[in-house]
Design a protein around this motif. Structure first.
Motif, PDB file in Angstrom:
ATOM      1  N   PRO A  50     -16.904  -4.474   4.857  1.00 23.17           N
ATOM      2  CA  PRO A  50     -16.590  -5.829   5.334  1.00 23.17           C
ATOM      3  C   PRO A  50     -15.111  -5.939   5.746  1.00 23.17           C
ATOM      4  O   PRO A  50     -14.231  -5.450   5.023  1.00 23.17           O
ATOM      5  N   THR A  51     -14.853  -6.568   6.888  1.00 21.73           N
ATOM      6  CA  THR A  51     -13.469  -6.760   7.343  1.00 21.73           C
ATOM      7  C   THR A  51     -13.333  -8.118   8.044  1.00 21.73           C
ATOM      8  O   THR A  51     -14.327  -8.739   8.406  1.00 21.73           O
ATOM      9  N   MET A  52     -12.070  -8.475   8.281  1.00 26.83           N
ATOM     10  CA  MET A  52     -11.809  -9.646   9.131  1.00 26.83           C
ATOM     11  C   MET A  52     -11.311  -9.197  10.503  1.00 26.83           C
ATOM     12  O   MET A  52     -10.766  -9.994  11.264  1.00 26.83           O
ATOM     13  N   GLY A  53     -11.479  -7.905  10.809  1.00 26.79           N
ATOM     14  CA  GLY A  53     -11.101  -7.414  12.134  1.00 26.79           C
ATOM     15  C   GLY A  53      -9.615  -7.170  12.282  1.00 26.79           C
ATOM     16  O   GLY A  53      -8.871  -7.106  11.303  1.00 26.79           O
ATOM     17  N   HIS A  59      -8.306  -0.007   7.314  1.00 32.46           N
ATOM     18  CA  HIS A  59      -9.748  -0.240   7.496  1.00 32.46           C
ATOM     19  C   HIS A  59     -10.456   1.062   7.860  1.00 32.46           C
ATOM     20  O   HIS A  59     -11.534   1.356   7.356  1.00 32.46           O
ATOM     21  N   SER A  61      -9.761   4.061   7.178  1.00 31.72           N
ATOM     22  CA  SER A  61      -9.941   4.994   6.048  1.00 31.72           C
ATOM     23  C   SER A  61     -11.213   4.635   5.267  1.00 31.72           C
ATOM     24  O   SER A  61     -11.939   5.519   4.807  1.00 31.72           O
ATOM     25  N   TYR A  93      -4.765 -16.240  12.647  1.00 31.35           N
ATOM     26  CA  TYR A  93      -5.066 -14.898  12.139  1.00 31.35           C
ATOM     27  C   TYR A  93      -5.346 -13.978  13.332  1.00 31.35           C
ATOM     28  O   TYR A  93      -6.115 -14.322  14.223  1.00 31.35           O
ATOM     29  N   GLY A 169     -11.006  -2.140  -0.041  1.00 33.34           N
ATOM     30  CA  GLY A 169      -9.721  -1.474  -0.238  1.00 33.34           C
ATOM     31  C   GLY A 169      -9.020  -1.908  -1.519  1.00 33.34           C
ATOM     32  O   GLY A 169      -9.097  -3.073  -1.919  1.00 33.34           O
ATOM     33  N   LYS A 171      -5.974  -2.170  -1.693  1.00 34.16           N
ATOM     34  CA  LYS A 171      -4.853  -3.011  -1.265  1.00 34.16           C
ATOM     35  C   LYS A 171      -5.065  -4.439  -1.794  1.00 34.16           C
ATOM     36  O   LYS A 171      -4.139  -5.090  -2.255  1.00 34.16           O
ATOM     37  N   ASP A 172      -6.333  -4.893  -1.703  1.00 33.02           N
ATOM     38  CA  ASP A 172      -6.687  -6.211  -2.242  1.00 33.02           C
ATOM     39  C   ASP A 172      -7.318  -5.981  -3.610  1.00 33.02           C
ATOM     40  O   ASP A 172      -8.528  -6.115  -3.792  1.00 33.02           O
ATOM     41  N   PRO A 196      -8.256   3.967  -1.474  1.00 37.77           N
ATOM     42  CA  PRO A 196      -6.816   3.823  -1.746  1.00 37.77           C
ATOM     43  C   PRO A 196      -6.051   3.091  -0.640  1.00 37.77           C
ATOM     44  O   PRO A 196      -6.503   3.051   0.507  1.00 37.77           O
ATOM     45  N   ILE A 197      -4.897   2.570  -1.000  1.00 35.57           N
ATOM     46  CA  ILE A 197      -4.058   1.836  -0.036  1.00 35.57           C
ATOM     47  C   ILE A 197      -3.508   2.805   1.005  1.00 35.57           C
ATOM     48  O   ILE A 197      -2.953   3.848   0.654  1.00 35.57           O
ATOM     49  N   VAL A 198      -3.654   2.439   2.270  1.00 39.84           N
ATOM     50  CA  VAL A 198      -3.047   3.238   3.345  1.00 39.84           C
ATOM     51  C   VAL A 198      -1.741   2.552   3.739  1.00 39.84           C
ATOM     52  O   VAL A 198      -1.698   1.332   3.941  1.00 39.84           O
ATOM     53  N   MET A 206      -0.377  -1.145   4.989  1.00 39.29           N
ATOM     54  CA  MET A 206      -0.884  -1.662   6.267  1.00 39.29           C
ATOM     55  C   MET A 206      -1.621  -2.971   6.039  1.00 39.29           C
ATOM     56  O   MET A 206      -2.339  -3.128   5.053  1.00 39.29           O
TER      57      MET A 206
HETATM   58  P1  AMP Z   1      -9.253  -7.514   5.738  1.00 38.16           P
HETATM   59  O1  AMP Z   1      -9.677  -7.273   7.141  1.00 38.16           O
HETATM   60  O2  AMP Z   1      -7.793  -7.700   5.559  1.00 38.16           O
HETATM   61  O3  AMP Z   1     -10.090  -8.573   5.051  1.00 38.16           O
HETATM   62  O4  AMP Z   1      -9.587  -6.167   4.952  1.00 38.16           O
HETATM   63  C1  AMP Z   1     -10.861  -5.600   4.987  1.00 38.16           C
HETATM   64  C2  AMP Z   1     -10.919  -4.489   3.973  1.00 38.16           C
HETATM   65  O5  AMP Z   1      -9.939  -3.512   4.280  1.00 38.16           O
HETATM   66  C3  AMP Z   1     -10.629  -4.978   2.553  1.00 38.16           C
HETATM   67  O6  AMP Z   1     -11.499  -4.331   1.645  1.00 38.16           O
HETATM   68  C4  AMP Z   1      -9.189  -4.560   2.357  1.00 38.16           C
HETATM   69  O7  AMP Z   1      -8.861  -4.343   1.009  1.00 38.16           O
HETATM   70  C5  AMP Z   1      -9.140  -3.267   3.143  1.00 38.16           C
HETATM   71  N1  AMP Z   1      -7.761  -2.953   3.519  1.00 38.16           N
HETATM   72  C6  AMP Z   1      -6.887  -3.751   4.181  1.00 38.16           C
HETATM   73  N2  AMP Z   1      -5.684  -3.146   4.294  1.00 38.16           N
HETATM   74  C7  AMP Z   1      -5.804  -1.934   3.700  1.00 38.16           C
HETATM   75  C8  AMP Z   1      -4.922  -0.838   3.482  1.00 38.16           C
HETATM   76  N3  AMP Z   1      -3.653  -0.862   3.892  1.00 38.16           N
HETATM   77  N4  AMP Z   1      -5.389   0.246   2.826  1.00 38.16           N
HETATM   78  C9  AMP Z   1      -6.670   0.286   2.386  1.00 38.16           C
HETATM   79  N5  AMP Z   1      -7.560  -0.709   2.563  1.00 38.16           N
HETATM   80  C10 AMP Z   1      -7.136  -1.808   3.202  1.00 38.16           C
END
Ligand code: AMP
Length: 305
Positions: A50-53, A59, A61, A93, A169, A171-172, A196-198, A206
């Motif tokens: 799942p993402t917000m794009g 993402h 990774s 956003y 991720g 990261k959150d 892991p956090i990239v 990121m």
């Molecule tokens: P978002 O689009 O920001 O809602 O993120 C979508 C997914 O990508 C979430 O599970 C985040 O935790 C993950 N994510 C965002 N940034 C990073 C990052 N720098 N490293 C790893 N995962 C990330």
């Protein structure tokens, strides 16, 4: 078809074709559910990211990890209005759908689920998921509707995409814990995995929101990573008092002219409750505003990670 050339064709769903491969772009709940039902009937393992794009390497990774784990890889792209408070950045956003399509295609994604807000929140929508304890810490304190919105949309995505595995991720970090807890509490038959956090080469985590930063703020934003690294070194060197670690990190962050701390916490990785003495691995979590941009980052202290 020329290798590498991208061709857009309009079929029942919009299909995005390249090199004979297709990413299905699906806009409706019904079509996504039908697709997943059919995959499941054929014994395929579905993975969801799942993402917000406005995708970046963080993402990607998770998407690469997903590619290895399942037969069918779906990415959802949805800026979820339910997790933004009225004064937050829902309207601004960053969005970049076609670039996201190109990046996901390269990474081997089979389907993008990209509904509009009315598709997920029809008029009269009134059912939300709210966790009792985890949102009482960290981001939940300054973003009171955030985790309710996240838990609600993720559980909807689980019912729509019907994945066997979903990847989030680290990261959150708090979000990942909230999802794990929700899946456990509500008996979703879904495996949750973390990635892991990239980071950028200089260490900044990121984030789609990094695009908000001016060049000067981009330099100052490094203070999150630098203070976490310093804290990690201090714990390795034998410091066990969490308040000393927090004080030092806070002073360093506040020495940056545009930085305002939302929170700096050292907490238990499962309950997210504050830890006083660091005698086992703990999470140090930060939320810092650099100018108007709120950034989060975290690091495990007291382990090799
Ligand atoms: P978002 O689009 O920001 O809602 O993120 C979508 C997914 O990508 C979430 O599970 C985040 O935790 C993950 N994510 C965002 N940034 C990073 C990052 N720098 N490293 C790893 N995962 C990330």
């Amino acid at each position: 078809m020329t290798a590498g050339r991208l061709i857009y064709v309009r079929l029942r769903n919009i299909r995005y074709l390249t090199r004979g491969e297709a990413i299905e772009i699906i806009r409706t709940v019904k079509e996504m559910q039908a697709r997943s039902d059919s995959l499941r009937r054929n014994g395929k393992k579905i993975v969801l990211v799942p993402t917000m794009g406005f995708l970046h390497e963080g993402h990607i990774s998770l998407i690469r990890k997903g590619r290895e784990l399942g037969d069918d890889l779906a990415v959802s792209i949805f800026v979820n209005p339910a997790q933004f408070a009225p004064e937050e950045d829902f309207d601004s956003y960053p969005r970049g759908f076609w670039k996201d399509c190109q990046m996901t295609e390269k990474a081997g994604v089979n389907a993008i689920f990209a509904p509009d807000a009315r598709e997920l929140y029809a008029q009269g929508f009134q059912t939300y998921i709210r966790l009792e304890k985890l949102p009482m810490h960290l981001c939940g304190l300054s973003r009171p509707v955030f985790f309710r919105g996240v838990a609600t949309v993720v559980s909807k995505l689980f019912n729509i995409v019907k994945p066997h595995t979903a990847i989030f991720g680290e990261k959150d970090f708090q979000q990942l814990q909230v999802i794990r807890q929700m899946v456990k509490d509500l008996n979703f038959d879904i495996e949750i995995m973390g990635g892991p956090i990239v980071r950028e080469p200089d260490g900044l985590a990121m984030s789609s929101r990094n695009t908000y930063l001016t060049p000067e703020q981009r330099v100052q934003a490094l203070c999150l990573y630098q203070s976490l690294k310093k804290a990690q070194e201090r714990v390795i060197s034998g410091v066990t008092d969490a308040s000393d670690i927090i004080k030092e990190a806070s002073a360093f962050i506040l020495s940056h002219s545009q930085a305002v701390i939302d929170y700096a916490a050292v907490c238990d990785p499962e309950t997210l409750e504050d830890v006083k003495r660091i005698d086992k691995p703990v999470i140090m979590a930060l939320a810092v505003k650099i100018g108007k941009t709120r950034l989060i980052d975290n690091m495990m202290l007291g382990s090799e990670k």
